[in-house]
Scaffold this motif. Structure first.
Motif, short mmCIF file in Angstrom:
data_model
loop_
_atom_site.label_atom_id
_atom_site.label_comp_id
_atom_site.label_asym_id
_atom_site.label_seq_id
_atom_site.Cartn_x
_atom_site.Cartn_y
_atom_site.Cartn_z
N SER A 238 0.69 -1.13 -0.12
CA SER A 238 -0.03 0.03 0.00
C SER A 238 0.80 1.14 0.01
N LYS A 239 2.34 1.06 -0.03
CA LYS A 239 3.17 2.21 0.20
C LYS A 239 3.83 2.02 -1.12
N TRP A 240 4.36 3.16 -1.77
CA TRP A 240 4.68 3.01 -3.14
C TRP A 240 6.31 2.54 -2.87
N THR A 271 6.37 5.83 -20.86
CA THR A 271 6.75 6.07 -19.61
C THR A 271 6.44 7.32 -18.97
N ALA A 272 6.62 7.39 -17.43
CA ALA A 272 6.22 8.43 -16.72
C ALA A 272 7.26 8.66 -15.78
N ASP A 273 7.38 9.79 -15.08
CA ASP A 273 8.52 10.12 -13.96
C ASP A 273 7.74 10.86 -12.99
N LEU A 274 6.90 10.45 -12.20
CA LEU A 274 5.92 11.41 -11.33
C LEU A 274 6.53 11.71 -10.19
N PRO A 275 6.65 12.60 -9.55
CA PRO A 275 6.72 12.99 -8.16
C PRO A 275 6.44 11.87 -7.26
N GLU A 278 2.68 12.00 -6.28
CA GLU A 278 1.49 11.48 -7.35
C GLU A 278 1.60 9.93 -7.63
N LYS A 279 2.75 9.35 -7.30
CA LYS A 279 2.72 7.79 -7.40
C LYS A 279 2.18 7.25 -6.31
N GLN A 280 2.22 7.73 -5.13
CA GLN A 280 1.45 7.17 -4.04
C GLN A 280 -0.11 7.30 -4.16
N ALA A 281 -0.52 8.52 -4.56
CA ALA A 281 -1.85 8.84 -4.77
C ALA A 281 -2.39 7.88 -6.04
N LEU A 282 -1.66 7.56 -6.88
CA LEU A 282 -2.09 6.79 -8.16
C LEU A 282 -2.01 5.28 -7.41
N ALA A 301 2.86 3.09 -17.12
CA ALA A 301 3.84 4.33 -17.84
C ALA A 301 4.96 4.30 -16.48
N GLN A 302 4.73 4.62 -15.41
CA GLN A 302 5.41 4.81 -14.37
C GLN A 302 6.29 3.40 -13.91
#
Length: 485
Positions: A238-240, A271-275, A278-282, A301-302
């Motif tokens: 549940s944690k990135w 592909t993506a490189d999110l903060p 934002e990764k955690q929210a996704l 993508a991430q």
């Protein structure tokens, strides 16, 4: 005398089957054909490197007899199944299992007869090349498969299936398969690979880490799969950071059983490189089952970028198979499951798609990505220029629908002048049908020999250099690309 039976079993009058002719697939011009013969002679007997495929690992762990000719040639081969379905032939009649357990044809001979009656449909396809090659090279059969020869060929194959030389591991040795990699999902317990490890077989037969079951929110069971993933690895997914560490642990586990590569079957190359936030929210959105198609694409993508970063850490080669719109027949998928022929190519943007990933880690010396594509328009426009610049990128061989004589010619014509020969990953056969492996490699080696022979005939390459390149593309390139030692 050898004979070739033509469409619907009629005799063509040829004295030798075309698939047995020593000059098949070689250039038409005499000077280049002679050079091609010599080049092929230098590579035809090299060991086979099969670093990516989908053969059943139980075949090698248990080393048991194939149940029937149908189980060997027909039921595992989606190339064959899709052609038969295109002409209205029922998967029930071919003996393909259903999820609901309803009755299907269980007599392998009857399914084989149906295949043979319709074998004329495969004229012009690589499937015919592979089946014909296998019938001759393994069973010594030179007659064309047809309704008229169905039973005699079935009996000839069936009579040999119990012989020691037709057991799966003996087939690997017979055709000098030095390395073969199967492909398993992240949640797979690798039971068969554990068995092979106990038998001392890891090395020749390896696994490959394919995490699509826990990286693709487009899968119906993604939430359940992610929770299982956490239980399996002892990580809080549940944690990135916990999710990424779970992948780190599973990759390490797969490496215990010979894995040198990961494999990612994605609809696009995005592909993506999110903060981090934002990764955690996704992730939270996916775990709650509140994601839509756009969220699923962003998550995939991430995760591609995250897998590349893990490859920087552990050195595993990253394979990206982009551009297949999978399971496009919902009825077939609901009735029988995935990978049964209803996958269709789609357009692919590798330049824009990999921008985020390459911006983050494209110059890392420990990263190696092999790009596979079904969209041939990208060969010269995108893949060749990208591989010709980025040290982390190589071009995979023509794949799936393009693993064919014409497909290999189009590929070499479009990528070599920009990417060169040494930014190509050689050949892998990407197959579920064991006996098609030597056939596919033979076609690749013949096409490489023919391509290089034309260059020698045009004085663009010396014959000695052409032989060196032919050996590289036929054997060493795959070992180097997949870091197989």
């Amino acid at each position: 005398m050898l004979k070739l039976l033509g469409e619907r079993g009629t005799t063509t009058g040829m004295t030798q089957p075309s698939h047995l002719h020593p000059d098949r697939l070689f250039p038409a011009s005499d000077p280049a054909r002679s050079i091609a013969r010599d080049l092929h002679g230098a590579v035809s007997d090299l060991p086979l490197i099969s670093p990516h495929g989908h053969t059943d690992p139980s075949w090698f762990a248990q080393n048991g007899r194939f149940a029937s000719p149908t189980a060997l040639f027909l039921t595992p081969d989606h190339y064959v199944l899709r052609m038969l379905k295109s002409r209205g032939i029922s998967y029930d009649a071919l003996g393909i299992p259903r999820k609901d357990g309803r009755a299907i044809e269980t007599d392998g001979r009857k399914a084989w007869r149906l295949f043979a009656d319709n074998y004329y449909l495969f004229a012009g396809t690589p499937s015919k090349t592979w089946v014909d090659h296998s019938l001759h090279a393994v069973f010594g059969i030179t007659e064309e498969l047809s309704g008229a020869t169905a039973d005699s060929i079935y009996d000839a194959i069936d009579a040999k299936l119990s012989s020691p030389e037709l057991l799966p591991r003996a087939i690997l040795d017979r055709f000098k398969v030095e390395v073969i990699a199967t492909t398993e999902f992240a949640l797979d317990p690798l039971t068969h690979h554990q068995s092979m490890s106990e038998q001392g077989l890891i090395g020749q037969v390896r696994t490959t880490y394919r995490p699509d079951d826990v990286t693709d929110p487009g899968r119906a069971a993604i939430v359940e799969n992610l929770h299982t993933f956490g239980e399996l690895t002892g990580e809080d997914i549940s944690k990135w950071d916990g999710l990424i560490n779970a992948h780190r642990k599973r990759r390490e586990y797969f490496r215990k059983y010979g894995a040198v590569a990961t494999d990612h079957g994605v609809p696009t190359a995005n592909t993506a490189d999110l903060p981090f936030n934002e990764k955690q929210a996704l992730l939270e959105k996916v775990l709650a089952g509140r994601h839509d198609a756009n969220d699923a694409e962003l998550f995939r993508a991430q995760m591609l970028t995250e897998m590349a970063l893990l490859s920087v850490e552990d050195g595993m080669v990253m394979q990206i198979h982009a551009g297949s719109r999978r399971n496009t027949d919902p009825l077939l998928f609901d009735e029988r499951g995935a990978d049964l022929g209803a996958d269709i190519p789609g357009p692919t943007d590798y330049v824009g798609g990999l921008k985020a990933l390459l911006g983050r880690c494209g110059n890392e010396p420990n990263l190696q990505i092999i790009m596979f594509v079904l969209d041939e328009t990208t060969y010269a426009r995108e893949l060749a220029p990208m591989a010709g610049y980025w040290p982390s990128l190589m071009i995979g061989p023509p794949w799936w629908f393009h693993d064919s004589p014409q497909g290999i010619r189009r590929y070499l014509d479009q990528v070599v002048e920009t990417a060169g020969f040494y930014n190509l990953a050689g050949f892998n056969d990407d197959t579920r049908a064991l006996l098609s492996i030597p056939a596919r490699h033979d076609v690749w080696r013949r096409e490489v020999s023919g391509f290089l022979a034309n260059w020698v005939a045009e004085n663009r390459l010396s014959k000695a250099s052409a032989e060196e390149v032919a050996r590289h593309l036929s054997y060493q390139a795959a070992k180097d690309a997949y870091k197989i030692t």
